[in-house]
Design a protein around this motif. Structure first.
Motif, short mmCIF file in Angstrom:
data_model
loop_
_atom_site.label_atom_id
_atom_site.label_comp_id
_atom_site.label_asym_id
_atom_site.label_seq_id
_atom_site.Cartn_x
_atom_site.Cartn_y
_atom_site.Cartn_z
N TRP A 11 0.88 -1.33 -0.07
CA TRP A 11 0.05 -0.17 -0.25
C TRP A 11 1.02 1.38 0.10
O TRP A 11 0.41 2.20 -0.72
CB TRP A 11 -0.91 0.00 1.26
CG TRP A 11 -2.09 -1.08 1.02
CD1 TRP A 11 -1.76 -2.38 1.84
CD2 TRP A 11 -2.97 -1.27 -0.03
NE1 TRP A 11 -3.02 -3.19 1.19
CE2 TRP A 11 -3.56 -2.39 0.15
CE3 TRP A 11 -3.53 -0.31 -0.99
CZ2 TRP A 11 -4.55 -2.93 -0.58
CZ3 TRP A 11 -4.42 -0.64 -1.66
CH2 TRP A 11 -5.18 -2.22 -1.32
N ALA A 12 1.98 1.31 0.72
CA ALA A 12 2.93 2.27 0.87
C ALA A 12 3.54 2.58 -0.49
O ALA A 12 3.62 3.82 -1.12
CB ALA A 12 3.84 2.16 1.87
N LEU A 13 3.83 1.61 -1.45
CA LEU A 13 4.41 1.82 -2.61
C LEU A 13 3.37 2.10 -3.49
O LEU A 13 3.69 2.88 -4.56
CB LEU A 13 4.82 0.07 -3.14
CG LEU A 13 5.74 0.19 -4.55
CD1 LEU A 13 7.00 1.22 -4.45
CD2 LEU A 13 6.25 -1.20 -4.70
N ALA B 101 3.14 5.72 -3.18
CA ALA B 101 4.12 6.38 -3.94
C ALA B 101 3.92 6.57 -5.27
O ALA B 101 4.22 7.68 -6.10
CB ALA B 101 5.39 5.74 -3.75
N VAL B 102 3.31 5.46 -6.12
CA VAL B 102 3.15 5.55 -7.60
C VAL B 102 2.06 6.43 -7.83
O VAL B 102 2.28 7.18 -8.76
CB VAL B 102 2.70 3.98 -8.08
CG1 VAL B 102 2.10 3.99 -9.55
CG2 VAL B 102 3.93 3.20 -7.91
N ALA C 201 1.63 14.22 -9.20
CA ALA C 201 2.52 15.60 -9.71
C ALA C 201 2.16 15.72 -11.34
O ALA C 201 2.25 16.96 -11.58
CB ALA C 201 3.96 15.16 -9.21
N ILE C 202 2.43 14.52 -11.89
CA ILE C 202 2.43 14.73 -13.38
C ILE C 202 0.94 15.37 -13.96
O ILE C 202 1.00 16.20 -14.69
CB ILE C 202 2.74 13.55 -13.91
CG1 ILE C 202 4.21 13.28 -13.58
CG2 ILE C 202 2.63 13.61 -15.61
CD1 ILE C 202 5.27 13.90 -13.87
N PHE C 203 0.01 14.50 -13.23
CA PHE C 203 -1.44 14.92 -13.91
C PHE C 203 -1.79 16.19 -13.56
O PHE C 203 -2.37 17.07 -14.11
CB PHE C 203 -2.56 13.90 -13.38
CG PHE C 203 -2.32 12.57 -13.93
CD1 PHE C 203 -1.88 12.25 -15.07
CD2 PHE C 203 -2.85 11.66 -13.08
CE1 PHE C 203 -1.65 11.00 -15.57
CE2 PHE C 203 -2.76 10.29 -13.52
CZ PHE C 203 -1.96 10.03 -14.87
#
Length: 155
Positions: free
Chosen positions: A21-23, A26-27, A33-35
């Motif tokens: 869930w943490a990974l 992060a994804v 940020a990109i969107f």
């Protein structure tokens, strides 16, 4: 006999389901940020934050309804309301600042500085929650802080 690795579809890594869930967080944070950087072009960052928040509320409400997880929030204890309210205010302030930073700066610089939050989480958890990271963990936290400084410096 458990040998570690991924199992049970829940992302259990060495018995630590939190890692999946943490990974995943992060994804999705990276995609955020990109969107967001693309989405705020020509739009006031505060308005963009409101639009994103409304969409999040709608998606979460649908998710709770579809999964049968809805329950009456008004029966939650006052302490829960207080700290979830404080968390919501901190989240809102973070989002407003993040979107403003994205509007003014490059996503590849803004996002790493934003991740200084994990250094602050470690310090706050130590101070307020009594968590005691091991020396190796403090070393990793220091590396993250160093990385933020290196990425934030002007080229």
């Amino acid at each position: 006999v458990r040998t570690g690795g991924v199992r049970g579809g829940a992302g259990m890594i060495d018995g630590q389901g939190w890692f999946f869930w943490a990974l995943s967080s992060a994804v999705f944070a990276a995609l955020t940020a990109i969107f967001a950087k693309v989405g705020i072009r020509g739009v006031d960052s505060d308005l963009a934050t409101l639009v994103r928040t409304v969409i999040i509320v709608a998606v979460l409400a649908a998710f709770l309804g579809l999964t049968g997880k809805w329950s009456n929030p008004f029966v939650l204890p006052g302490r829960t309301w207080l700290f979830l309210g404080l968390s919501a205010l901190a989240t809102g302030a973070s989002w407003v600042c993040y979107f403003r930073a994205l509007q003014l700066g490059e996503a590849s610089k803004v996002a790493p500085v934003d991740k200084l939050s994990l250094v602050l989480v470690a310090i706050f958890a130590f101070t307020f929650l009594g968590e005691r990271p091991a020396s190796r963990e403090w070393f990793g936290i220091a590396l993250v802080a160093t990385g933020v400084v290196v990425l934030a410096l002007k080229r």
